[in-house]
Design a protein around this motif. Sequence first.
Motif, PDB file in Angstrom:
ATOM      1  N   GLY A  11      -5.840  -8.913  39.181  1.00 41.99           N
ATOM      2  CA  GLY A  11      -6.029  -8.774  37.801  1.00 41.99           C
ATOM      3  C   GLY A  11      -5.375  -8.182  37.106  1.00 41.99           C
ATOM      4  O   GLY A  11      -4.259  -7.425  37.584  1.00 41.99           O
ATOM      5  N   ARG A  74      -3.096 -12.715  38.283  1.00 42.22           N
ATOM      6  CA  ARG A  74      -4.519 -13.298  37.695  1.00 42.22           C
ATOM      7  C   ARG A  74      -4.993 -14.464  38.406  1.00 42.22           C
ATOM      8  O   ARG A  74      -4.222 -15.659  38.116  1.00 42.22           O
ATOM      9  CB  ARG A  74      -4.772 -13.548  36.259  1.00 42.22           C
ATOM     10  N   PRO A  76      -7.900 -16.829  38.625  1.00 42.49           N
ATOM     11  CA  PRO A  76      -9.427 -16.815  38.005  1.00 42.49           C
ATOM     12  C   PRO A  76     -10.333 -17.233  38.948  1.00 42.49           C
ATOM     13  O   PRO A  76     -10.309 -18.221  39.817  1.00 42.49           O
ATOM     14  CB  PRO A  76      -9.122 -17.971  36.742  1.00 42.49           C
ATOM     15  N   PHE A  77     -11.427 -16.535  38.733  1.00 43.40           N
ATOM     16  CA  PHE A  77     -12.509 -16.817  39.862  1.00 43.40           C
ATOM     17  C   PHE A  77     -13.112 -18.383  39.676  1.00 43.40           C
ATOM     18  O   PHE A  77     -13.320 -18.926  40.670  1.00 43.40           O
ATOM     19  CB  PHE A  77     -13.799 -15.780  39.448  1.00 43.40           C
ATOM     20  N   GLY A 113     -13.318 -10.168  37.108  1.00 46.06           N
ATOM     21  CA  GLY A 113     -12.855 -11.393  37.790  1.00 46.06           C
ATOM     22  C   GLY A 113     -12.971 -11.145  39.333  1.00 46.06           C
ATOM     23  O   GLY A 113     -13.280 -11.654  40.057  1.00 46.06           O
ATOM     24  N   LYS A 116     -16.139 -10.582  40.820  1.00 43.94           N
ATOM     25  CA  LYS A 116     -16.804 -12.025  41.163  1.00 43.94           C
ATOM     26  C   LYS A 116     -16.282 -12.659  42.540  1.00 43.94           C
ATOM     27  O   LYS A 116     -17.027 -13.103  43.262  1.00 43.94           O
ATOM     28  CB  LYS A 116     -16.569 -12.996  39.966  1.00 43.94           C
TER      29      LYS A 116
END
Length: 360
Positions: A11, A74, A76-77, A113, A116
């Motif tokens: 992140g 990054r 994303p989940f 994120g 998660k």
Amino acid sequence: MKKRIGILTSGGDCPGLNAAIRGVARAAYTMFDADIIGIRGGYLGLIEGDFQEMNRSQFSNILTMGGTILGTSRTPFRDMRVVGEDQVDKVEQMKNNYAKMGLDCLVTLGGNGTHKTANMLSMEGLNIIGLPKTIDNDIYGTDFTFGFHTAVEIATDVIDRVHTTAASHSRVMVIELMGNKTGWLTLYAGIAGGADAILLPELPYDIREVAKVIERRASVGKNFTIIAVAEGAMDVKEAKMKRKQRDVKRAEEGCTNVSIRIAGQLEQMLNVVSRTVIPGHVQRGGTPCAYDRVLSTQFGVHAAQLISNGTYGVTVALKGERIVHNSLSDIAGVAKPVTANHHMVKTAKSMGISLGVAGD
Ligand code: F6P
């Protein structure tokens, strides 16, 4: 017994990541026989198998260093379980690479994120420990994340500097601070910098209330006003819209930045000159403040203790004066917004700072 510890940062970066990496490594080396494997570029490195065996010297001289020596990205989940055109099953790849590295556990430093995905990997059977970092301070279950206090220092310095030029020029200065969907950074920096109005995403503002602040100050001979606004702030009308609808409206108005919109509106409503200041990623850069160095180190030490005990599926947290840990499944995907009755909101109101909300 030897433990092989994987470590990654994922992140947006923030000050204190290297201090936390160092905390984990030094405490682990002190407590037990540890091998540390650095995974480069966040979860992407875990998916692609981009890692290196670290040696002790790589954890020296990094306490004060901003950014992250491991690099970040990054991922994303929501995309983690999506198999794209490359046909890569990311979750399987991460599990395979964890096994290939021969890890006993994986320490993931990140924000919401990251947590998660950490929780998902934990459910998939990997031994995971999370460390909460972010300048946004929006991770549920911890009083503070590391990186936050440094960002507050930087944002406060911005407000201080804007103060003097605002006074010289008799201007309304609108300072837009980061924080994503939460207002913690703006709330703390706004109070520390003596802002006259603090506008937060969680408490939609009414521009007429903001205008009143300027008028009130003018009526007692104050020629300038400082408004601290969180990047995610919205007015009462926008708050009733869906995110996409709001974005479309803003794009049509040619004003995606909330500070620019507010400054324009105030100039139209009142006889004032307004300027905007958007410090942006400056708030995430550079050396961590002393508070964050200490917190990062404490979090790192706690993570090493958890590894030593074989306690996994958790993330480290600050509760009052104590460093504790929460179950990943309890905190993953849970938001930590500023609430209307939070004691810092009450502090701001007691100081006569407007939150731009009618009836305050
Ligand atoms: O989560 C940290 C943060 O700095 C937010 O405050 C901000 O909205 C976002 O990251 C910016 O992201 P990026 O660095 O990807 O532009």
